[in-house]
Every structure is written in structure tokens, then in C-alpha cells.
Design an enzyme around this catalytic site. Structure first.
Site, PDB file in Angstrom:
ATOM      1  N   TRP A   1       0.838  -1.197   0.000  1.00  0.00           N
ATOM      2  CA  TRP A   1       0.000   0.000   0.000  1.00  0.00           C
ATOM      3  C   TRP A   1       0.877   1.253   0.000  1.00  0.00           C
ATOM      4  O   TRP A   1       0.637   2.193  -0.759  1.00  0.00           O
ATOM      5  CB  TRP A   1      -0.900  -0.005   1.249  1.00  0.00           C
ATOM      6  CG  TRP A   1      -1.977   1.044   1.226  1.00  0.00           C
ATOM      7  CD1 TRP A   1      -3.294   0.856   0.910  1.00  0.00           C
ATOM      8  CD2 TRP A   1      -1.840   2.443   1.525  1.00  0.00           C
ATOM      9  NE1 TRP A   1      -3.980   2.049   0.990  1.00  0.00           N
ATOM     10  CE2 TRP A   1      -3.104   3.055   1.369  1.00  0.00           C
ATOM     11  CE3 TRP A   1      -0.775   3.249   1.906  1.00  0.00           C
ATOM     12  CZ2 TRP A   1      -3.336   4.406   1.581  1.00  0.00           C
ATOM     13  CZ3 TRP A   1      -0.988   4.608   2.115  1.00  0.00           C
ATOM     14  CH2 TRP A   1      -2.255   5.175   1.958  1.00  0.00           C
TER      15      TRP A   1
ATOM     16  N   CYS B   1      -6.996  -3.432  -2.279  1.00  0.00           N
ATOM     17  CA  CYS B   1      -6.596  -3.371  -0.877  1.00  0.00           C
ATOM     18  C   CYS B   1      -7.479  -4.305  -0.067  1.00  0.00           C
ATOM     19  O   CYS B   1      -8.682  -4.412  -0.316  1.00  0.00           O
ATOM     20  CB  CYS B   1      -6.718  -1.939  -0.348  1.00  0.00           C
ATOM     21  SG  CYS B   1      -6.366  -1.782   1.415  1.00  0.00           S
TER      22      CYS B   1
END
Length: 531
Positions: free
Chosen positions: A103, A222
């Protein structure tokens, strides 16, 4: 004889062999440079840290209070300062790791600029950050040892043999800042060959542990967002094997593979699994597909797909995107099957991406997994995507209600409100947050606790506070009172930023190379002497 003294003797022997051309070489100076550069390559680091991690896993198996921790770091300096701080406050870096978050690579390290966590960033950014992190950790070693060498010289010059012995002991027993990195390879950035090639680069940069997830590589999301799409087990196991082959090829035989499942929150699959007989792994995967059983060809429309599952003909529900849908409520069962299958096929640790931090939920799944694989253990994401305050206040609220306590003073949906901060409920929730890691390691099989992107948030928070003060009425006092004064009083290493950037080490080398002719930066006019 200490390694330091052995290194001195070894260079002295080389100097004697080479004669006059080496007359200007000081064996002790050369030995110091060797000791300051213990790890010559990333593979040296990967082999060293893999052994640490394997030992930590064995110690956890024997005693669940011996869990490990890490914080996600997006720059080498951040990782370096973290390890320097840990060593300063606790005297050891044992059981402290680094986490490399995909991320944060996407959000902060891509040439495209900030990107969503969808594997769109350059995959070479991942090994580049691993290398950068270890460059900074090795520099932390060199910096601290350089200070010890200067202290050793000062003790000798003063004729203080007791101090010399004390410093020599610190050199001989020096603990490195180099610790294991658990590195995120996302869903492998392509097929199993692409996964293997990237894994090699990551291992060569120093990674001893690689985390890989069971999402579709080109549909990756995600773990805390919607729209996740998983792959059949055979596809995921091929990538686990690809990573293992990469470890073995490079001689990191005890490298660690962390298999992450997103099935708990993923309701879609891109493809129907290949199955050869009832009850095999593909058949088990397909059994979770949502759809309608059909009796004849009349029930099948143009373009429909039909699969035999559970002994019947099933027409899976297919979305306009071409993706297939799983049955509602099947996430936990799929998650447990993913975990068992991964451990039975080469993974060492599990990562279950959950929608909330709840010890009971996590422990329930781990207990099911341990019925098949007794030593199963987790890497768990203490994610900033969770609202920890609200989640734990609601958990306490629910427990109080179940116990028959009066909860009429609380609005469950609004428990984040500051009006509840001084209540008994809030205090109980904060205590559960404080003990979450120990509780979850004891009751839910969590070997490693990490926070994926904490330093992203701390950088934003501290910058916001500084900007508010410095550009406001406080002016320069905003920096002095809230940054520099605290740095000095808390002995933050980088308050001496020239030293942290290597100025003193540069002076050492100038002296090694040029002797009395060296022009050094650390003289009496160095303004950082005031610190």
C-alpha cells in the site's frame, strides 16, 4: 579473541605479505571498516534474518507470549530511526521486525505519483525499497560502531584501561540494527513466472520473508476495500511454490512464506477451478459458488456456464464483468480452507485479512485451522483502516449488554464521540486495545503483529502540527518547542542531523585515507557541538 581483534590480525598479515606498497594501510582502521560493514550483500542479510525468524517462530510455538512485532516503513530513514529508537529504549532489537507495505509503495514510492493499492505501481519499487531499508540499517550500524571506535581511541589516549575494556566489550558484543523484513509481493504481479522473478529480486535485496495474497493479480484490491477477487487454490499454490523455488535457488533455504487469504471479504472469483474428481481441491472451491441447480438443457440460456458441483449441475451466477459470485456467508469457510491448503503446500505463516480486530473471531478461525495443522500461526494486520476506538467500544458495549448491565447511557452507533472518553466503557475498551497483541497471540495464534502504514499517518500528523504552528502565531517557536527541544531532551539521534547523515564517518575515513592532512568537518566550529 574477539572478531574485531581477529580482523586486525588478518589485515596485519596481509600488510606484511604485501610489503612497502601497503605501508600506509593501518590494520586497525581497515578492521574497523570491515566490522562496520558486516553484511556484504542482500543475500547475506536474507540468510541471517531467516534464521532469526525461524528461531522466533519456534520460541512462539513453545510460549505464545513470545510474539513478534513490526511497523510498516516507506523510506529507509524511517526504518532506520525506528530501529535506533527500539534499541535505545529497550536495549535490544530482538523480536522487532520491519514490514514493507505494498500500500505504501503504491501511495508513496511510485513514479506515477500516489496510486491506489491495486498493484499498478512499478514492481521493481518493492526490491528497491528493501535494498534502501537495509542500506539505512547498515548505516545505523556503521554510525554507532564509529562512535564506539572514537570512544576507544579517547580511552586509550587518556590511559583509562577500564574504559577501554568497557568500550571494547561493547564492540565485541555489538547488536546489529539489521532485522527481518516481511515484504509484500501483493498477488505476485502476474503469473507464477513473474512472481518467481520478482521474488528473486526481493530476496537478493535482503528479504527473508515474502507475503503473497490469493487475489487475482490484475484485479487486486486493498484488503480493506470492496471488489476483491480470489483465484482457485491451484493458481495460488503455484505462486507459493514459485517463491519457494526462488528462496532455494538463492541459497536461503529457510526463507519464510506468508500466505494471505482475502476470502473473508472477497465475494468473487475470476474463474471456475479445474476439478478432476468429486471432493478434490477444485471441487471444494467450486462448491462455494452461488448459483442455481439445473435439471435440463432448457434451464440453460445462451452463454451460460454450467459446472458439476456437489454431485449436481450448477449454473453459477456470473456478473456483467464476467466474474463469478460466491455464496453469501461462505467467507469464513473459504478462508479456513485457504489457510489449511496453503500450509499443506509450502506456506509457513498465515495472514487472514479481517474486517475488524476481534480476538474471538480470529481465534475461532485459527482453532478450526489447528484441527488440521496444529502449529498454524498468523501474521496479523493491526490495520489503520480499522476504527479501533469505535470497534472496541462497541465490543465492550455488547459484552456489557450480554451481562445484563445498564447501557442506556450509551449510543452504540455514536461511541466514537468525545463525550464518552472519560467513561467506564471507554476505559475498558482502551485496556482491551492495550492488551490486544498479547491477548490475540495467546488466544488466536498470532505470531507476528504489524501495523501496515503507521508511519504514513505519523508523518502526516507531525507535519500538520508543525505547519499549523510554524506558519501561525507561534512562528519559529512552533519548531523549537515542539520539535528541537523535544529531540534534545528525548535524546533523539537525528537531532545531530550531520552525524546521522554520516559526517563523522566521513571524517574517520578522511583520517584513514589522508592522515594528518585530512580536512575534517567536526572541529570546534561545528554548530552541532552545542547539542
Amino acid at each position: 579473541m574477539s572478531d574485531y581483534k581477529k580482523a586486525i590480525d588478518a589485515v596485519a598479515s596481509l600488510k606484511a605479505v604485501n610489503g612497502a606498497p601497503w605501508e600506509g594501510i593501518n590494520p586497525e582502521f581497515a578492521a574497523r571498516m570491515k566490522v562496520q560493514n558486516r553484511f556484504k550483500t542482500g543475500l547475506d542479510i536474507a540468510r541471517y534474518t531467516a534464521k532469526i525468524m525461524r528461531q522466533d517462530m519456534a520460541e512462539y510455538d513453545a510460549d505464545s507470549s513470545q510474539y513478534t512485532q513490526s511497523l510498516g516503513c516507506w523510506h529507509g530513514f524511517i526504518g532506520q530511526q525506528k530501529l535506533i529508537s527500539i534499541k535505545k529504549h529497550f536495549g535490544t532489537t530482538k523480536k522487532s521486525y520491519l514490514y514493507l507495505s505494498g500500500w505504501m509503495i503504491a501511495a508513496l514510492r511510485s513514479e506515477f505519483g500516489p496510486l491506489p493499492d491495486q498493484s499498478m505501481h512499478e514492481k521493481t519499487s518493492v526490491p528497491a525499497l528493501i535494498e534502501e531499508l537495509y542500506t539505512f540499517l547498515r548505516q545505523a550500524d556503521a554510525r554507532e560502531l564509529g562512535g564506539l571506535f572514537r570512544a576507544l581511541d579517547a580511552a586509550r589516549e587518556a590511559g583509562d584501561s577500564a574504559k577501554e575494556t568497557e568500550v571494547q566489550d561493547k564492540i565485541d558484543n555489538f547488536q546489529t540494527h539489521v532485522v527481518p523484513i516481511i515484504a509484500d509481493i501483493d498477488a505476485g504481479f502476474g503469473n507464477e513466472e513473474a512472481t518467481y522473478l520478482l521474488a528473486k529480486k526481493m530476496i537478493e535485496a535482503g528479504a527473508c520473508a515474502i507475503q503473497i495474497e490469493n487475489q487475482v493479480s490484475d484485479e487486486k484490491q486493498c484488503g480493506h476495500q470492496d471488489g476483491k477477487v480470489t483465484v482457485p487454490h491451484a493458481d495460488f499454490l503455484a505462486k507459493i511454490r514459485a517463491v519457494r523455488y526462488a528462496f532455494l535457488e538463492l541459497g536461503v533455504d529457510d526463507g519464510v512464506i506468508v500466505a494471505r487469504t482475502d476470502s473473508l471479504g472477497a465475494g468473487l472469483t475470476k474463474q471456475i477451478a479445474v476439478t478432476n474428481e468429486p471432493g478434490d481441491l477444485g471441487d471444494k472451491y467450486n462448491a462455494f459458488l452461488d448459483g442455481d441447480y439445473v435439471e435440463s438443457a432448457d434451464d440453460i440460456a445462451n452463454g451460460d456456464v454450467v459446472v458439476k458441483a456437489n454431485g449436481k449441475l450448477l449454473k453459477p451466477k456470473r456478473l456483467a464483468s464476467g466474474l463469478f459470485q460466491f455464496k453469501k456467508g461462505s467467507g469464513e469457510d473459504r478462508c479456513v480452507l485457504d489457510c489449511i491448503t496453503s500450509l499443506q503446500n509450502g506456506a509457513d505463516l498465515l495472514w487472514i485479512e479481517t474486517e475488524k480486530p476481534h480476538v474471538g473471531q480470529i481465534g475461532g478461525m485459527v482453532n478450526r485451522i489447528r484441527e488440521v495443522v496444529p502449529n498454524a500461526k498468523l501474521v496479523y494486520n493491526n490495520s489503520p483502516s480499522f476504527n479501533w476506538t469505535l470497534n472496541f467500544r462497541q465490543q465492550v458495549f455488547d459484552a456489557m449488554a450480554e451481562e445484563g448491565k445498564d447501557v442506556s447511557a450509551y449510543d452504540r452507533a455514536n461511541l466514537m464521540s468525545v463525550e464518552y472518553d472519560d467513561t467506564e466503557l471507554a476505559a475498558a475498551a482502551d485496556e482491551k486495545i492495550r492488551t490486544f497483541q498479547a491477548d490475540a497471540s495467546r488466544e488466536a495464534g498470532i505470531f507476528h503483529h504489524l501495523i501496515t502504514l503507521p508511519t504514513y499517518h505519523t508523518a502526516a500528523l507531525s507535519t500538520d502540527n508543525l505547519a499549523k504552528e510554524y506558519f501561525g502565531e507561534a512562528g519559529m517557536l512552533g519548531y523549537v518547542a515542539n520539535v528541537q527541544r523535544k529531540e534534545i531532551r528525548q535524546s533523539i539521534a537525528c537531532v545531530k542531523h550531520q552525524n546521522m547523515a554520516g559526517s563523522d564517518m566521513g571524517d574517520d575515513h578522511k583520517e584513514y585515507f589522508s592522515g594528518d592532512a585530512a580536512l575534517k568537518a567536526s572541529g570546534k566550529d561545528n554548530t552541532m557541538n552545542q547539542f
